[in-house]
Write an enzyme that holds these catalytic residues in place. Structure first.
Site, PDB file in Angstrom:
ATOM      1  N   GLN A 110       0.807  -1.218   0.000  1.00 29.06           N
ATOM      2  CA  GLN A 110       0.000   0.000   0.000  1.00 29.06           C
ATOM      3  C   GLN A 110       0.843   1.272   0.000  1.00 29.06           C
ATOM      4  O   GLN A 110       0.305   2.377  -0.109  1.00 29.06           O
ATOM      5  CB  GLN A 110      -0.929   0.015   1.222  1.00 29.06           C
ATOM      6  CG  GLN A 110      -1.909  -1.144   1.253  1.00 29.06           C
ATOM      7  CD  GLN A 110      -2.567  -1.343   2.620  1.00 29.06           C
ATOM      8  OE1 GLN A 110      -2.332  -0.605   3.566  1.00 29.06           O
ATOM      9  NE2 GLN A 110      -3.416  -2.363   2.714  1.00 29.06           N
ATOM     10  N   HIS A 156      -1.189   0.469   5.721  1.00 34.48           N
ATOM     11  CA  HIS A 156      -1.893   1.514   6.477  1.00 34.48           C
ATOM     12  C   HIS A 156      -1.069   2.789   6.655  1.00 34.48           C
ATOM     13  O   HIS A 156      -0.632   3.108   7.767  1.00 34.48           O
ATOM     14  CB  HIS A 156      -2.332   0.989   7.848  1.00 34.48           C
ATOM     15  CG  HIS A 156      -3.296  -0.166   7.754  1.00 34.48           C
ATOM     16  ND1 HIS A 156      -4.020  -0.606   8.815  1.00 34.48           N
ATOM     17  CD2 HIS A 156      -3.668  -0.952   6.701  1.00 34.48           C
ATOM     18  CE1 HIS A 156      -4.779  -1.642   8.431  1.00 34.48           C
ATOM     19  NE2 HIS A 156      -4.579  -1.863   7.149  1.00 34.48           N
ATOM     20  N   GLU A 185     -15.640   3.335   8.460  1.00 29.47           N
ATOM     21  CA  GLU A 185     -16.376   4.399   9.147  1.00 29.47           C
ATOM     22  C   GLU A 185     -16.255   5.736   8.439  1.00 29.47           C
ATOM     23  O   GLU A 185     -15.236   6.011   7.807  1.00 29.47           O
ATOM     24  CB  GLU A 185     -15.796   4.628  10.558  1.00 29.47           C
ATOM     25  CG  GLU A 185     -15.990   3.508  11.523  1.00 29.47           C
ATOM     26  CD  GLU A 185     -15.422   3.815  12.908  1.00 29.47           C
ATOM     27  OE1 GLU A 185     -14.847   4.919  13.094  1.00 29.47           O
ATOM     28  OE2 GLU A 185     -15.548   2.964  13.791  1.00 29.47           O
ATOM     29  N   TYR A 191     -11.123   8.640  18.146  1.00 30.03           N
ATOM     30  CA  TYR A 191     -12.147   7.937  17.361  1.00 30.03           C
ATOM     31  C   TYR A 191     -12.175   6.438  17.638  1.00 30.03           C
ATOM     32  O   TYR A 191     -12.869   5.695  16.960  1.00 30.03           O
ATOM     33  CB  TYR A 191     -12.042   8.340  15.885  1.00 30.03           C
ATOM     34  CG  TYR A 191     -12.499   9.783  15.758  1.00 30.03           C
ATOM     35  CD1 TYR A 191     -13.826  10.084  15.515  1.00 30.03           C
ATOM     36  CD2 TYR A 191     -11.628  10.837  16.047  1.00 30.03           C
ATOM     37  CE1 TYR A 191     -14.276  11.396  15.516  1.00 30.03           C
ATOM     38  CE2 TYR A 191     -12.065  12.151  16.046  1.00 30.03           C
ATOM     39  CZ  TYR A 191     -13.398  12.420  15.778  1.00 30.03           C
ATOM     40  OH  TYR A 191     -13.854  13.718  15.794  1.00 30.03           O
ATOM     41  N   TYR A 220     -10.195  -9.699  10.043  1.00 27.45           N
ATOM     42  CA  TYR A 220     -10.405 -10.409   8.785  1.00 27.45           C
ATOM     43  C   TYR A 220     -10.530 -11.917   9.005  1.00 27.45           C
ATOM     44  O   TYR A 220     -11.208 -12.607   8.264  1.00 27.45           O
ATOM     45  CB  TYR A 220      -9.262 -10.113   7.800  1.00 27.45           C
ATOM     46  CG  TYR A 220      -9.247  -8.682   7.318  1.00 27.45           C
ATOM     47  CD1 TYR A 220     -10.399  -8.099   6.783  1.00 27.45           C
ATOM     48  CD2 TYR A 220      -8.097  -7.909   7.391  1.00 27.45           C
ATOM     49  CE1 TYR A 220     -10.396  -6.776   6.341  1.00 27.45           C
ATOM     50  CE2 TYR A 220      -8.081  -6.592   6.954  1.00 27.45           C
ATOM     51  CZ  TYR A 220      -9.234  -6.032   6.433  1.00 27.45           C
ATOM     52  OH  TYR A 220      -9.230  -4.729   5.989  1.00 27.45           O
TER      53      TYR A 220
END
Lengths: 379, 379
Positions: free
Chosen positions: B91, B155, B249, B259, B270
């Site tokens: 990523q 991430h 979200e 949060y 997962y």
């Protein structure tokens, strides 16, 4: 939505569940719970509303006018006696049911119905005391009638809910051909009314002493309200209404408020012409949710119970045209997620209710309608 | 959802639209607008972010590290020069782009990227001045680096938005294997940071002078924030984050707020094991929306413009795993309806942006990624 694929992913297992010998039981796998659908009763003629009686029995209204009794899971062949004659034309007939909050003592059953003829009719609210054997209503009386007559069999509303303060709320419709009357406080068309349990007007109704307004009116500017429920998280009163094409709404009802129909709408007429250019106007309320395209919402229930712990507080709404069950996750008075259940069933859902046993019950809308129970399956 | 059927109902017309001779142009019919998709550029290698330059040109980042230039609808074959080397693993790579609010004067282009090696890397924020011909970045500098290194390519966050007060907000991620760090104010993992345009810390940041906390932190308790935008109706800052299975979200970011990840979550791991038993906790914020099942949200933009009058104020979010474009209707800071667009396209959507020309632009995520423009069709 991907929820659809998941809902459709039915696992067909044999022998795991108590079922007719050789039969297979579909397991509906959904995001928060897996369940089977059990047919409690079938052969119901357009069932419209169910009421869970203490002790596990049920009343079910059939639109043509019969009140049926489900005794320990079996539909009695004979209807409950004592109901008034209803006008059964198109959407009109015997509609919503509710039990008095002190039903165990009073035995009062409340019912909404259409009264009159195809050329001159209105929504009415009646009640009667259910005999101990559940075979008859006695002392039947009509507590409320919409104060003007309309023609044709459209938009009667017809859901009833008792509030914690002991008053009841009855939902109404605009009569279909009379949409502008929803903006007229001089009659009950297109409103939701609030009554005492004996049909008198609560002293604190918003228009109780307003000149020219009907004192029963609680909220107005509605098209056809066929779902209403209390949000147990907040104590607020949620209702949904059938909109025009693309304009079904959920609203939070607050006394005296105008919900805008037909001055504002998110939908258009069925023929494609606009209802209004506006979705907003001063003095008119915005919905909590709207559906575009329309699903034709039919009933609503907030889930509370032990059978489905992961559905605690969730809002369930049936869809007629949509032929599914909507689950909303709720945070306070906001919707924060949605899932579509039972899309593969191919049935119009007319009522959804939570019984004291913690199960969700549904009514399917057809000439051979069914009463269904959702039983949780623990994987 | 029934929206899907409608979105899939493509009308294939020939000759109605300007198109290659003999080609057919698909018209996507949706609830509020019909449109065609025009391919502006193709052959992009995992394009991640686009920035609309004044005058109709665009910058597009490719994850592998190249910054591309689209000149009057044509992709230049050569990349913009001057960028730092990025770590391109999984990523990680060249991520979000943003233009300085005074870009026409300053020519500053901001870019988020992964820096380091597969075994020790972090998210960084750089900027450089774009030459007038758009061929090079000059005076390139790194303004911010996440203060600890992590292993593997997971991430990074990587979206950038400038706020009306001139500060910029950069979204980050928890690093994938470091989820508990999202609850640790001592490092930047799992936070959203707020910086002045030169990378210094704004004096009014919530933890600007807090002992033990990183002063850049604006909000925390996030998993992987890859969409952020201002709601023009309210001035509030909306962001979405990739959740675990069933836990994507949308949040409204308020300075200093937590949060909740991974202490509270609507999703599960997962592998099916729980992240947390809790969806709520004191001192932790609830989302405005969550997706279950997950869609892997990739970008967000509030629509404002003249091309699509019926989408004014609507929120658009791309879906990677979901392979569609979400449209939300917004009332103030509440979501009140949703529609799924482009479900039939079968492409992972990585970015969605509104250009000054009023068109929506998308990037599709693949080795042969495309930049697409939505052109309204008036029926």
């Amino acid at each position: 939505m991907r929820a659809m694929a998941s809902t459709l992913a039915l696992l067909v297992l044999s022998g795991m569940m108590p079922a007719t010998a050789g039969a297979q039981t579909e397991i509906f796998e959904t995001e928060q719970a897996d369940f089977t659908l059990v047919t409690v009763a079938e052969g119901l003629d357009h069932p419209w509303s169910l009421a869970a009686l203490p002790g596990g029995n049920f009343l079910v209204s059939e639109r043509a006018g019969a009140l049926r009794y489900v005794e320990q899971g079996t539909l009695r062949p004979e209807a409950v006696t004592g109901l008034p004659r209803v006008m059964n034309d198109n959407q009109g007939g015997l509609l919503g049911l509710a039990l008095h909050p002190d039903f165990e003592t009073t035995r009062w059953v409340y019912f909404a119905y259409s009264e009159g003829s195809s050329s001159a009719n209105h929504t009415a609210l009646g009640r009667g005391r259910l005999s101990e054997d559940g075979r008859a209503l006695h002392e039947v009386e009509t507590l409320f009638r919409v104060n003007i007559d309309k023609a044709r069999g459209y938009h009667f509303g017809g859901r009833i809910v008792f509030q914690p303060d002991g008053t009841l709320v009855l939902t109404l419709g605009d009569g279909g051909l009379y949409r502008d009357e929803a903006q007229n406080l001089g009659n009950h068309l297109g409103s939701v009314v609030r009554l005492n349990d004996d049909g008198t007007v609560p002293f604190d109704n918003p228009y109780a002493s307003a000149r020219g307004a009907q004192p029963e009116i609680y909220t107005w500017g509605h098209r056809n309200v066929q779902g209403i429920a209390f949000n147990p998280q907040t104590g607020s009163l949620w209702a949904h209404e059938h909109g025009p094409r693309g304009g079904d709404e959920i609203n939070i009802l607050e006394p005296g408020r105008n919900y805008g129909w037909p001055a504002i709408s998110y939908g258009i007429n069925y023929d494609g012409t606009p209802v209004s250019d506006a979705t907003h106007a001063d003095g008119m309320e915005q919905p909590v949710w709207f559906w575009d395209p329309s699903i034709a919402p039919s009933a609503m229930a907030f889930y509370q119970g032990e059978e489905f712990p992961d559905w605690q507080g969730d809002l369930f709404i049936g869809a007629l045209a949509g032929e599914h069950l909507v689950r909303f996750e709720i945070e306070g008075d906001r919707i924060i997620s949605t899932e579509e259940l039972l899309s593969g069933l191919g049935e119009r859902i007319r009522d959804v209710a939570v019984a004291p046993d913690g199960h969700l019950y549904l009514l399917t809308d057809s000439r051979d309608g069914r009463m269904l129970r959702l039983d949780r399956v623990i994987p």
